[in-house]
Design an enzyme around this catalytic site. Structure first.
Site, PDB file in Angstrom:
ATOM      1  N   ASP A 455       0.855  -1.178   0.000  1.00  0.00           N
ATOM      2  CA  ASP A 455       0.000   0.000   0.000  1.00  0.00           C
ATOM      3  C   ASP A 455       0.896   1.234   0.000  1.00  0.00           C
ATOM      4  OD1 ASP A 455      -2.370   1.561   0.329  1.00  0.00           O
ATOM      5  OD2 ASP A 455      -1.889   1.744   2.451  1.00  0.00           O
ATOM      6  N   ASP A 655      -1.515  -1.031   6.175  1.00  0.00           N
ATOM      7  CA  ASP A 655      -1.740  -0.595   7.553  1.00  0.00           C
ATOM      8  C   ASP A 655      -3.171  -0.154   7.823  1.00  0.00           C
ATOM      9  OD1 ASP A 655      -1.758   1.823   6.110  1.00  0.00           O
ATOM     10  OD2 ASP A 655      -1.030   2.937   7.851  1.00  0.00           O
ATOM     11  N   ASP A 659      -6.931  -2.374   3.696  1.00  0.00           N
ATOM     12  CA  ASP A 659      -5.931  -3.369   3.290  1.00  0.00           C
ATOM     13  C   ASP A 659      -6.255  -4.761   3.832  1.00  0.00           C
ATOM     14  OD1 ASP A 659      -4.298  -1.415   2.021  1.00  0.00           O
ATOM     15  OD2 ASP A 659      -3.514  -0.825   3.979  1.00  0.00           O
TER      16      ASP A 659
END
Length: 767
Positions: A455, A655, A659
């Protein structure tokens, strides 16, 4: 008449029991009041912290059920019980599921038994092997030597070795033959044969009679037991060292805390702290529990938890983690999570759970171990028969020595320990640098990873964006755009929401109330301000709300994205009212971490919900070529699934809540520590440091661990493949070599120690 009816009573403030007040009853004076107690333990606890019991905090904490320490087997983690003992499957000593600083009672017991066994075995060996050692014993002694040997060996076999025989018996009763089965059979055979030779020598043919009667194996049985004890003591000490990392984590929490009370600050036991207590953290002290700063400023060293050397500045409102080390300033904090709820306690639980988990590679050792003991017994019987039929005279003596040597030298313990001992050591080593491994399967899978999906926000970047641009497209002014955006974000916790709220706070803007707040995953947020529906999010949100993006606004957004900024659109009903851009700096060590990951042969793929232009700008600065932008949570999960379908072993690092789906479907999910609880729960590995350096460390650790496990399995298999045939007498026709049962015992004991010693090398692995 009952003489005790008039004795006054009081209530113990600690346990709540009724106490008869007499001249001899236990009491304590506090602030002019005398309190009475049922016993010394309650009085001691009260004296340590009167406020805890008198303020009602003890009742707030509640009477928590006291759970006993759980014990489990390092080789068979499915075996769990509340009392120490031995594993019914493998016979190993059970270990506490969370290592403690208390000494091992079995280690102390075995050390004592080993000392007594050694003290009796030395004169026994001198008596039995005197001529071989160049010692000439008086002829008058010869008729009594066997009796003397029996007297010296019997305490060793019948008392010192009793735990071994009990484990051998249990293995047979549980139909789980193991190392202790072999040792029990071997020692019992040697000892019982020797007793028969000593007290009934007439049952043996004349060929077995020597100058000192029938040859016995008292010294072999005694020395075997001594050497097995030596091996067990060394093994127990080595196994204890594998828990050093967890004990080091446990030692991070101080035993006491300084509670700020209405009448001052007092040092009290840590277990008496409850959520909401105000605590003073002096310069150089450890932070006692998790909480937030309410007064003061300081820098806090979090390296023992995260592996990062630079201290972190803490000011009003900053979060503190229990176990970290305060710098030169003094802080007052409000406790938010205590006991088992603290980050440190959860870390300890996670590392302890990883120690007990089993890697898939262990299945090979399990399959071999299931057939190992029956096979060894069969080889021992075959060796016995072979020596009886083809061996020199007296064949029975050679046959007995060979069978006992085979039984003793075989070591399924080394085979069973090969994998769990490495996993245990690796979990501790990872924890020492902020890499938390949830289970052994994740560690094994990570060693095979060839693709990493990451990410952007909070993983490649700091995750602390700041508002850089506010563009009015019809709201009336830039402040009006920021006011409405901040009003929408009051119910959100995303980093972008925090940035908008911080910008509004810096300007002193008054935020209107909104209703019907709703968060649309991967798009943004919507709510109502009066009769007006407000929206704030990305281009996908505009499509959902039916808002048209004008060419002018699209050009402005594209210009901001090309600068690496994230753009959010503010809408009022179906009208676009403004743009807000936020810049999120790239983490300082991201480029270094990516270079290490590339050097490890891992392909990096960026997956973000941000726009293509913004993602492209960040990727270009980091040298990344594979970019997937504008993804919703399910889009990230689909990307991971597609990569796996192409044959890649995929790790996903993120995080945020968005996700979590991708983390769950990846071969290995990696949660960046400062992220959401949902991400951490969905991941197999958590990085407390919150940056990609931790991923490179985790990959290095996983590959070294799997290499170490393969070395251990090779040693365990190779050891038995070589030693068992030698013990059976395979080399005798060529070299005349016959392996003594005592040498077999020494080799067996050292095999397990060698496997553990090899695993302990992981503690020094450079990460």
């Amino acid at each position: 008449m009952d003489q005790t009816a008039n004795i006054p009573t009081g209530i113990d403030p600690v346990c709540g029991m009724s106490v008869k007040i007499t001249d001899t009853s236990r009491k304590h004076d506090h602030q002019g009041t005398t309190y009475h107690f049922c016993g010394e333990k309650c009085r001691t606890r009260f004296k340590a912290d009167p406020y805890f019991y008198l303020s009602g905090n003890a009742k707030k904490r509640g009477k928590l059920a006291v759970k006993g320490v759980l014990y489990t087997c390092p080789m068979d983690p499915e075996v769990v019980q509340y009392t120490p003992g031995t594993c019914p499957k493998c016979g190993m000593a059970l270990e506490p599921m969370t290592p403690s600083t208390a000494p091992s009672p079995e280690l102390a017991d075995f050390t004592r038994r080993m000392g007594i066994s050694a003290a009796l075995s030395v004169p026994l060996v001198v008596l039995a092997m005197g001529p071989m050692l160049g010692l000439s014993l008086p002829m008058a002694w010869h008729p009594y030597l066997n009796y003397a040997q029996a007297a010296l060996a019997s305490p060793v076999v019948l008392w010192a070795a009793l735990p071994f025989f009990q484990r051998a018996r249990d293995s047979l009763l549980n139909r789980s033959p193991n190392m202790w089965t072999l040792i029990g059979l071997g020692v019992a055979a040697a000892y019982l044969y020797s007793l028969l030779a000593t007290f009934a020598p007439w049952v043996f043919p004349p060929a077995y009679q020597g100058a000192m009667g029938v040859e016995t194996y008292f010294e072999a049985s005694s020395v075997i037991i001594t050497l097995v004890f030596l091996g067990q003591v060394l093994e127990l000490r080595a196994r204890a060292r594998t828990g050093d990392a967890i004990r080091a984590l446990m030692d991070l929490a101080p035993a006491t805390a300084f509670r700020v009370q209405p009448d001052g600050t007092f040092e009290v036991p840590l277990e008496n702290i409850i959520a909401g207590d105000l605590l003073r953290v002096r310069a150089g002290d450890k932070v006692p529990v998790d909480g937030d700063v309410v007064e003061g400023a300081s820098s806090v060293d979090e390296s023992l938890l995260t592996g990062e050397a630079l201290p972190v500045e803490k000011t009003l409102g900053a979060a503190l983690t229990g176990g970290t080390l305060n710098g030169s300033g003094t802080l007052v904090m409000r406790a938010t999570r205590v006991g088992a709820a603290t980050v440190l306690a959860q870390i300890i639980d996670m590392v302890a759970a990883a120690r007990r988990s089993r890697a898939p590679i262990q299945a090979l050792a399990d399959r071999v171990a299931a057939w190992f003991v029956p096979t060894v017994v069969g080889v021992a019987l075959a060796a016995f028969a072979g020596w009886m039929i083809f061996g020199p005279t007296p064949g029975f003596l050679y046959a007995m020595a060979a069978a006992v040597s085979v039984l003793i030298i075989a070591c399924p313990c080394a085979l069973g320990l090969a994998t769990p001992i490495s996993i245990t050591t690796a979990a501790g080593r990872g924890a020492s640098v902020g890499v938390l491994i949830k289970d052994a399967a994740a560690l094994e899978a990570l060693a095979k990873v060839d693709t990493l999906v990451i990410d952007k926000t909070g993983t490649l970047t700091l995750g602390r964006p700041e508002v850089s641009d506010v563009v009015d497209l019809g709201a009336g002014s830039a402040d009006a755009v920021l006011t409405l955006a901040a009003a929408l974000e009051q119910g959100a916790s995303h980093p972008l929401a925090k940035a908008i709220l911080a910008a509004a706070g810096d300007k002193g803007l008054t935020l209107p109330a909104v209703t019907a707040f709703e968060s649309l995953a991967g798009q943004g947020v919507v709510a109502h301000h009066g009769a007006t529906r407000l929206g704030l999010g990305n281009a996908a949100l505009l499509a959902t709300l039916g808002v048209t993006l004008s060419p002018q606004a699209a050009d402005q957004a594209q210009t901001l994205r090309a600068m690496g900024k994230t753009v959010m659109f503010l809408t009022q009903d179906t009208t676009l009212s403004g743009l807000i851009a936020a810049a999120d700096p790239i983490k300082p060590n991201t480029a270094q971490a990516l270079a290490k990951l590339h050097a490890q042969g891992i392909t990096i793929v960026m997956a973000t919900g941000d726009a293509q232009a913004t993602a492209q700008a960040v990727a270009q600065s980091l040298g990344l070529t594979q970019i997937n932008a504008g993804l919703l949570p399910e889009g990230k999960a689909d990307l991971v699934t597609q990569l796996r379908a192409q044959g890649h072993v995929v790790a996903m690092a993120g995080d945020g809540v968005n996700d979590a789906p991708a983390l769950a479907v990846a071969d290995v999910g990696i949660a960046m520590g400062p992220g959401s609880d949902v991400a951490v729960e969905s991941a197999c590995i958590t990085l407390l440091g919150g940056d990609l350096i931790g991923i490179a460390r985790a990959v290095t650790l996983s590959r070294a661990t799997m290499r170490n496990i393969r070395q251990n399995l090779l040693f365990a298999f190779g050891y038995n493949a070589v030693c068992i045939p030698i013990a059976a007498g395979l080399l005798y026709p060529v070299t005349g070599l016959v392996l003594s049962p005592m040498i077999a015992a020494a080799a067996m004991s050292l095999s397990s120690v060698s496997v553990i010693t090899n695993a302990l090398r992981l503690r020094a692995l450079k990460l």
